[in-house]
Design a protein around this motif. Structure first.
Motif, PDB file in Angstrom:
ATOM      1  N   ALA A   1       0.815  -1.224   0.000  1.00  0.00           N
ATOM      2  CA  ALA A   1       0.000   0.000   0.000  1.00  0.00           C
ATOM      3  C   ALA A   1       0.844   1.268   0.000  1.00  0.00           C
TER       4      ALA A   1
ATOM      5  N   GLN B   1       4.103  10.698   0.029  1.00  0.00           N
ATOM      6  CA  GLN B   1       5.541  10.514   0.164  1.00  0.00           C
ATOM      7  C   GLN B   1       6.173  11.728   0.862  1.00  0.00           C
TER       8      GLN B   1
ATOM      9  N   SER C   1      -0.254  -6.713  -1.512  1.00  0.00           N
ATOM     10  CA  SER C   1      -0.796  -6.877  -0.164  1.00  0.00           C
ATOM     11  C   SER C   1      -2.302  -6.674  -0.223  1.00  0.00           C
TER      12      SER C   1
ATOM     13  N   HIS D   1       4.502  -3.768   4.377  1.00  0.00           N
ATOM     14  CA  HIS D   1       5.022  -3.762   5.743  1.00  0.00           C
ATOM     15  C   HIS D   1       5.539  -5.124   6.210  1.00  0.00           C
TER      16      HIS D   1
ATOM     17  N   ASN E   1      11.846  -1.043   2.137  1.00  0.00           N
ATOM     18  CA  ASN E   1      10.861  -0.351   2.967  1.00  0.00           C
ATOM     19  C   ASN E   1      11.538   0.812   3.692  1.00  0.00           C
TER      20      ASN E   1
HETATM   21  C1  FAD Z   1      -8.453 -11.756   8.475  1.00  0.00           C
HETATM   22  C2  FAD Z   1      -7.292 -11.015   7.861  1.00  0.00           C
HETATM   23  C3  FAD Z   1      -6.765 -11.502   6.678  1.00  0.00           C
HETATM   24  C4  FAD Z   1      -5.722 -10.829   6.057  1.00  0.00           C
HETATM   25  N1  FAD Z   1      -5.224 -11.343   4.881  1.00  0.00           N
HETATM   26  C5  FAD Z   1      -4.205 -10.704   4.272  1.00  0.00           C
HETATM   27  C6  FAD Z   1      -3.661 -11.197   3.033  1.00  0.00           C
HETATM   28  O1  FAD Z   1      -4.090 -12.213   2.494  1.00  0.00           O
HETATM   29  N2  FAD Z   1      -2.663 -10.507   2.461  1.00  0.00           N
HETATM   30  C7  FAD Z   1      -2.178  -9.345   2.986  1.00  0.00           C
HETATM   31  O2  FAD Z   1      -1.273  -8.756   2.387  1.00  0.00           O
HETATM   32  N3  FAD Z   1      -2.653  -8.866   4.142  1.00  0.00           N
HETATM   33  C8  FAD Z   1      -3.668  -9.515   4.785  1.00  0.00           C
HETATM   34  N4  FAD Z   1      -4.171  -8.967   5.949  1.00  0.00           N
HETATM   35  C9  FAD Z   1      -3.774  -7.603   6.320  1.00  0.00           C
HETATM   36  C10 FAD Z   1      -2.408  -7.458   6.957  1.00  0.00           C
HETATM   37  O3  FAD Z   1      -2.541  -7.674   8.337  1.00  0.00           O
HETATM   38  C11 FAD Z   1      -1.856  -6.052   6.691  1.00  0.00           C
HETATM   39  O4  FAD Z   1      -2.787  -5.102   7.130  1.00  0.00           O
HETATM   40  C12 FAD Z   1      -1.530  -5.760   5.234  1.00  0.00           C
HETATM   41  O5  FAD Z   1      -0.737  -6.792   4.689  1.00  0.00           O
HETATM   42  C13 FAD Z   1      -0.789  -4.444   5.150  1.00  0.00           C
HETATM   43  O6  FAD Z   1      -0.521  -4.124   3.801  1.00  0.00           O
HETATM   44  P1  FAD Z   1       0.727  -3.220   3.414  1.00  0.00           P
HETATM   45  O7  FAD Z   1       1.940  -3.742   4.064  1.00  0.00           O
HETATM   46  O8  FAD Z   1       0.735  -3.100   1.931  1.00  0.00           O
HETATM   47  O9  FAD Z   1       0.277  -1.782   3.942  1.00  0.00           O
HETATM   48  P2  FAD Z   1       0.768  -0.894   5.161  1.00  0.00           P
HETATM   49  O10 FAD Z   1       0.677  -1.617   6.441  1.00  0.00           O
HETATM   50  O11 FAD Z   1       0.048   0.384   4.995  1.00  0.00           O
HETATM   51  O12 FAD Z   1       2.311  -0.680   4.885  1.00  0.00           O
HETATM   52  C14 FAD Z   1       2.793   0.192   3.908  1.00  0.00           C
HETATM   53  C15 FAD Z   1       4.290   0.119   3.972  1.00  0.00           C
HETATM   54  O13 FAD Z   1       4.825   0.882   2.928  1.00  0.00           O
HETATM   55  C16 FAD Z   1       6.012   1.488   3.392  1.00  0.00           C
HETATM   56  N5  FAD Z   1       6.319   2.617   2.503  1.00  0.00           N
HETATM   57  C17 FAD Z   1       5.584   3.738   2.273  1.00  0.00           C
HETATM   58  N6  FAD Z   1       6.186   4.501   1.359  1.00  0.00           N
HETATM   59  C18 FAD Z   1       7.336   3.877   1.001  1.00  0.00           C
HETATM   60  C19 FAD Z   1       8.390   4.173   0.106  1.00  0.00           C
HETATM   61  N7  FAD Z   1       8.415   5.277  -0.634  1.00  0.00           N
HETATM   62  N8  FAD Z   1       9.413   3.296   0.008  1.00  0.00           N
HETATM   63  C20 FAD Z   1       9.421   2.158   0.752  1.00  0.00           C
HETATM   64  N9  FAD Z   1       8.455   1.832   1.609  1.00  0.00           N
HETATM   65  C21 FAD Z   1       7.421   2.680   1.735  1.00  0.00           C
HETATM   66  C22 FAD Z   1       5.708   1.858   4.813  1.00  0.00           C
HETATM   67  O14 FAD Z   1       6.883   1.995   5.562  1.00  0.00           O
HETATM   68  C23 FAD Z   1       4.877   0.662   5.268  1.00  0.00           C
HETATM   69  O15 FAD Z   1       5.704  -0.332   5.828  1.00  0.00           O
HETATM   70  C24 FAD Z   1      -5.183  -9.654   6.616  1.00  0.00           C
HETATM   71  C25 FAD Z   1      -5.678  -9.211   7.837  1.00  0.00           C
HETATM   72  C26 FAD Z   1      -6.709  -9.870   8.455  1.00  0.00           C
HETATM   73  C27 FAD Z   1      -7.203  -9.347   9.768  1.00  0.00           C
END
Ligand code: FAD
Lengths: 339, 267
Positions: free
Chosen positions: A212, A218, A246, A287, A306
């Protein structure tokens, strides 16, 4: 003594898929460990090409359910065919690839044949003469080594876990087996992205995961979704990588936020997504939370980019974490790949 | 159109944010502190429920039941929030919902409960559920329930259903990000759902109240249901050993990181 049947289906072009050849490799090797022979059962419109291609696999007999009714994936016809083949071969142990087509029909077929199925098995062994299967539970959090007494025992084998069979072709004689083709279901066809739009590539060496973060504000206080799209597609194209995502990123669409136009739920990796198999995986702007990373169980080498040094990847989930801006890093990566 | 009788099979699983550890319990393998772990509705079964509610709202004379096999105290907790999402009639079997029980035994119990639903017309039956549980992950239970009920039109990894006359067209996930499109002439049929195409409905306290009033008795009178894994011998259940030694690279120019990455990608 087990009577082993290798069960598979042909692809649209009459060939056997890589996953099917991996399952054949596993079947041939298990038969040899058990000191037993095995037979082959094929389902497809015309199985001649496939049977010939694996003619040298050492099977004692070849059976097939074929004809236009059996050319496509459909529960009613596939279960009827599988049950007929299991019965024709008097099989006690059935090994089959966990292709989407057989995954959606063999547990039902096992039930109808009076047996049981264990699915998505990732390893097989023989212990004191009995077959032991390894499979995962709780979305790849833990695994068991198990065996069972019921027969026929139908086992589907996960892709990417066994070496594919390689060997001589031949022209085996194939015994035709008939199966009931009654059905209420008409297959209309496959809706596939065009080759240049396809971003999910199960056979790719590399998985590229977008998180995400690509859509977040940014350092300059702005989002740059257009730039993210270009960088990601540019990388996929040059590295011939498969795209994963994700959950948060694919869910943004439903929340009305600006999202990457080529992403759908099919890309989601993890707890409620897929568990792809690739030799290497690169996570960017993701993340690395546990519900995501359980989908990486079968990604051998893992790296992440990250901004956050404390992200999940740092906690023993990746081999290398680059604490850096993915926009900057991927711009340079694409330049280098292009040069 | 005569409407669909939609039965959704779905149970509970531990919240995926929890740490899970296997242990040998008095009745076989289980999770450490299994009864203490916070639980959620099995996610893909949840999507099946939301899709069922949406289908029932759009096809007149349709109705939704949710059939759950699980420990009733935990089910009751989870239902407090699930009940706010969509209207349904609940059928509960009080028994284990863990990953180390047999798909066949679970399916047998569910099929029996479905056979016993008052007013269910099997000629209109669409049997819904998740295409895989988040516990056993076998993709077997729904297929077996279908077989036990004599339903041979089945679909798995479903992301979309579109009613068409008395039947429907359906999209199933297949390899490579593609879909298989089929049409089915009518019920009965089995649909194992993947993510579907609807967002999770917002909580609606009014639906929640109505559901709980109607469904509390079903939870209270849930019959004790024995489900085990007869015939299965678990030689071991283990957590994967590998924890990676993460090398953290920081304060390094993007150019250098990119070079290292490209060497790795090409290597
Ligand atoms: C029942 C249940 C099922 C789930 N199933 C799944 C599943 O199948 N798959 C899944 O993925 N998740 C699942 N989740 C959700 C999971 O817990 C996380 O919420 C999700 O994976 C977070 O997505 P993310 O890391 O993309 O987003 P975020 O948590 O928003 O992380 C974004 C990351 O991007 C980084 N970032 C931002 N800008 C930059 C940049 N310019 N350069 C480098 N890094 C940057 C930040 O530091 C941060 O670490 C589930 C949750 C539940 C409760």
């Amino acid at each position: 003594m087990e009577t082993l049947l290798y069960l598979a289906h042909t692809e649209a072009d009459g060939s056997l898929s890589k996953t099917a050849l991996e399952a054949l490799g596993a079947a041939a090797s298990l038969a040899s460990d058990l000191g037993a022979g095995f037979s082959v059962g094929l389902i497809g419109e015309d199985v001649t090409q496939a049977a010939n291609a694996i003619g040298g696999c050492g099977a004692e007999k070849f059976f097939a359910v074929s004809g236009p009714d059996f050319g496509q994936s459909r529960y009613s016809t596939d279960t009827a065919a599988a049950v007929a083949l299991i019965q024709a071969a008097s099989a006690t142990l059935v090994l089959a690839p966990a292709t989407s087509r057989l995954a959606r029909s063999l547990p039902g077929a096992a039930q109808r044949a009076g047996g049981r199925a264990d699915t998505q098995v990732t390893a097989l062994a023989v212990d004191s003469g009995s077959v032991v299967a390894t499979r995962w539970y709780y979305r790849q959090r833990m695994f068991s080594n198990m065996t069972r007494s019921q027969r026929p025992w139908v086992i589907t084998l996960s892709p990417g876990c066994f070496p594919a069979w390689e060997g001589e072709a031949g022209s085996p004689s194939v015994e035709a087996v008939s199966a009931d083709a009654a059905t209420n279901t008409t297959v209309k066809g496959v809706l596939a992205p065009s080759a240049d739009e396809q971003t999910i590539r199960p056979d790719a060496e590399m998985l590229f995961v977008a998180g995400a973060g690509w859509t977040k504000k940014q350092a300059d206080g702005q989002t740059n979704v257009g730039g993210a799209e270009k960088l990601i597609l540019g990388f996929l194209d040059q590295a011939k990588a498969s795209l994963g995502s994700s959950k948060s990123l694919v869910d943004l669409g439903g929340e009305g936020q600006e999202v990457l136009s080529f992403l759908s739920h099919l890309h989601q990796v993890g707890q409620t997504g897929s568990t792809p198999r690739h030799a290497k995986g690169l996570a960017t702007c993701c993340h690395g939370e546990e519900p995501h990373v359980v989908g990486w169980r079968f990604i051998t080498e893992r790296r992440a980019v990250n901004l956050d040094e404390g992200c999940g990847w740092a906690q023993g989930k990746a081999d290398v974490l680059y604490v850096a801006d993915a926009f900057e890093v991927m711009t340079k990566v694409n330049e280098l790949l292009g040069s | 159109m005569s409407g669909f009788h939609i039965v959704v099979c779905g149970s509970i699983v531990p919240d995926p944010l929890q740490t899970l550890e296997p242990m040998q319990g008095p009745t076989g393998w289980a999770l450490k502190n299994e009864m203490m772990l916070p639980a959620v509705l099995d996610p893909w079964a949840g999507h099946a429920l939301y899709e069922a509610a949406n289908l029932a709202a759009n096809v007149p004379n349709s109705k939704v039941w949710l059939v759950s096999l699980g420990p009733k105290a935990k089910l009751q907790q989870v239902m407090m929030s699930v009940a706010q999402k969509a209207p349904f009639d609940l059928v509960v079997l009080d028994g284990p919902a863990g990953g180390f029980t047999e798909a066949f035994e679970t399916a047998q119990a569910l099929a029996g409960a479905i056979e016993g639903i008052d007013g269910l017309d099997k000629s209109k039956l669409l049997l819904f559920g998740g295409w895989q549980s988040a516990s056993r992950g076998a993709s077997a239970t729904l297929q077996i329930v279908g077989e036990l009920l004599g339903i041979t039109d089945q679909f798995q990894g479903v992301d979309k259903i579109t009613p068409e006359g008395d039947g429907f067209t359906v999209l199933e996930r297949i390899e490579g990000g593609a879909y298989l499109e089929s049409s089915c002439a009518g019920a009965p049929a089995v649909l194992g759902w993947a993510t579907g195409s609807l967002p999770e409905p917002p909580n609606n306290p009014q639906i929640g109240m109505q559901n709980m009033q109607k469904n509390m008795p079903a939870i209270q009178r849930a019959p004790a249901t024995a489900v085990a894994a007869e015939g299965v011998d678990f030689k071991s259940v283990e957590l994967p050993k590998q924890v990676r030694e993460t090398r953290i690279v920081k304060d390094t120019p993007a150019q250098d990181i990119a070079k290292e990455l490209v060497d790795w990608i090409r290597g």
